[in-house]
Write a protein that holds these residues in place. Structure first.
Motif: not given
Length: 442
Positions: A357-369
């Motif tokens: 099995e595989h696992g992963a994690a991603r945290l993404t900030l999407r600011p305006f403009w």
């Protein structure tokens, strides 16, 4: 070398099932310089004997054992400072209140309890005694969740308008709630209390808010007698010794798991508890597909969905604000192999293994403009709830500083519980439920 025993905090544990093992091991090995385990209490002597054998294997002496009915006598005889409550959820309040009134502090597994009257008893005992209750919400200690807390507190998305939270339990982990006592809502509160209290607590903590109103919908779609409609049902009550379970990928084979065999199969003669019920047998009173809409004291809303029969395990959280959006996606396991379907999450497989099995994690900030930003997070692992278990015991048992305020109080435990209880009430009535109508909090 460890200091004399009198210099260490004296812990006793009640509820010697599998949930106790993390705490027993942490006390025996990781935090022996600051804390010690001095006694065990349980309704089943065989389970306590198993933990003492495991302590011996770790090079530690056995501890005295007490029948659960002798809990108060144990606290006095063993001069207990802190009680660890890892018993069946519906019994938590009994031990928490007795420990507080005996002058002990308490660390209890989540959920703190399973209904509003029991919650009131605990809160009243805290106020009456001045002692401390800490709820073991280990997901607060996950490095990913700590980073979410920091970002939101620092205003990374501005004022928070809404949260979407989807949690997927795969057909190995999700099935396990339908094999054991959790399948009875009167004992566990159902998945909205037992499991989702983790998630509701995270949202309360991240938003620094309290739930005000909850509306929910859900059903038993996959497990229980629904399994016949989907073609998964087998005619047996429990897996051990049942020929009909031999080819069932949902059957838990206790004899193949040494620790589970000692804790449950070898202990059955004392209390008749079967850990390996057929997940499609009649008698399930909890739901496996649940949707929740909650409104918070800040005006923010949350949409939440729990699926307990998914092909992969993990979760997605999206936080929308006045300055942008924060997205967290975690894959704890990307599939369940045929060999692993009847095992437990994290258990070693016997015989031929399918692809890992595989696992992963991603945290993404999407600011305006501006382009999205991948936020680095150190310390996350697929083991131990993202690394949270070891981090939690360092705070709760080892005295590590806690600047983020991760140690959840009885009040925090009540807020998480009340979200689930209001959702359960809404399932029954079909209408929104005001949290204050269930229990008044300051």
């Amino acid at each position: 070398m460890s200091p004399p025993a009198r210099d260490r905090v004296r812990h006793a544990l009640v509820g010697a099932g599998a949930r106790a093992e993390m705490f027993v091991r942490a006390l025996a090995l990781d935090h022996a310089d600051t804390a010690e385990l001095v006694a065990l209490a349980d309704v089943n002597q065989a389970r306590m004997d198993a933990h003492n054998r495991w302590l011996a294997a770790l090079g530690r002496p056995p501890v005295p054992t007490y029948a659960a009915a002798d809990f108060a006598a144990m606290l006095a005889a063993e001069r207990v400072d802190v009680v660890l409550v890892t018993s069946v959820d519906v019994t938590h309040d009994e031990y928490v209140v007795a420990a507080l009134r005996a002058g002990c502090d308490v660390i209890t597994e989540k959920p703190m309890t399973v209904d509003a009257p029991r919650c009131r008893r605990i809160l009243d005992a805290v106020a009456e005694t001045g002692r401390r209750v800490t709820v073991a919400f280990n997901y607060r200690y996950n490095p990913l969740h700590e980073q979410v807390r920091r970002l939101l507190a620092d205003g990374a998305v501005g004022e928070i308008g809404s949260v979407h939270f989807e949690w997927l339990l795969d057909v190995r982990h999700g099935a396990d709630y339908f094999r054991r006592w959790h399948r009875d809502k009167a004992v566990s509160g159902g998945l909205l209390v037992h499991k989702a209290s983790h998630h509701f607590d995270l949202v309360n903590w991240w938003l620094d808010a309290r739930p005000v109103e909850v509306h929910a919908a859900g059903r038993l779609f996959f497990y229980g007698e629904s399994g016949r409609r989907h073609g998964y049902a087998r005619d047996y009550d429990r897996a051990h010794g049942s020929p009909a379970a031999a080819d069932d990928p949902f059957a838990l084979r206790l004899a193949e798991h040494p620790r589970l065999r000692e804790l449950y199969l070898d202990a059955e003669a004392e209390d008749g508890y079967h850990r390996d019920r057929n997940v499609f047998a009649p008698g399930v009173t909890i739901e496996d597909d649940l949707a929740v809409l909650a409104r918070y004291s800040t005006g923010a809303t949350m949409t939440y969905h729990l699926t307990a029969y998914a092909p992969w395990e993990g979760y997605r959280v999206m936080v929308n604000g006045s300055r942008g959006r924060l997205e967290l996606e975690v894959t704890e396991s990307d599939h369940v192999s045929p060999a692993g379907a009847g095992a437990l999450k994290g258990a070693a497989l016997h015989g031929d293994q399918a692809a890992a099995e595989h696992g992963a994690a991603r945290l993404t900030l999407r600011p305006f403009w501006a382009p999205p930003v991948d936020v680095p997070v150190d310390g996350w692992t697929r083991q131990g709830h993202g690394g949270a278990d070891a981090r939690m015991t360092r705070v709760l048992l080892g005295g590590e500083p806690d600047p983020l305020g991760r140690a959840a109080t009885a009040y925090d435990g009540a807020l998480a519980l009340l979200t689930g209880l209001a959702a359960n009430r809404s399932l029954d009535t079909g209408a929104p439920v005001r949290v204050a109508d269930l229990l008044t909090l300051p």
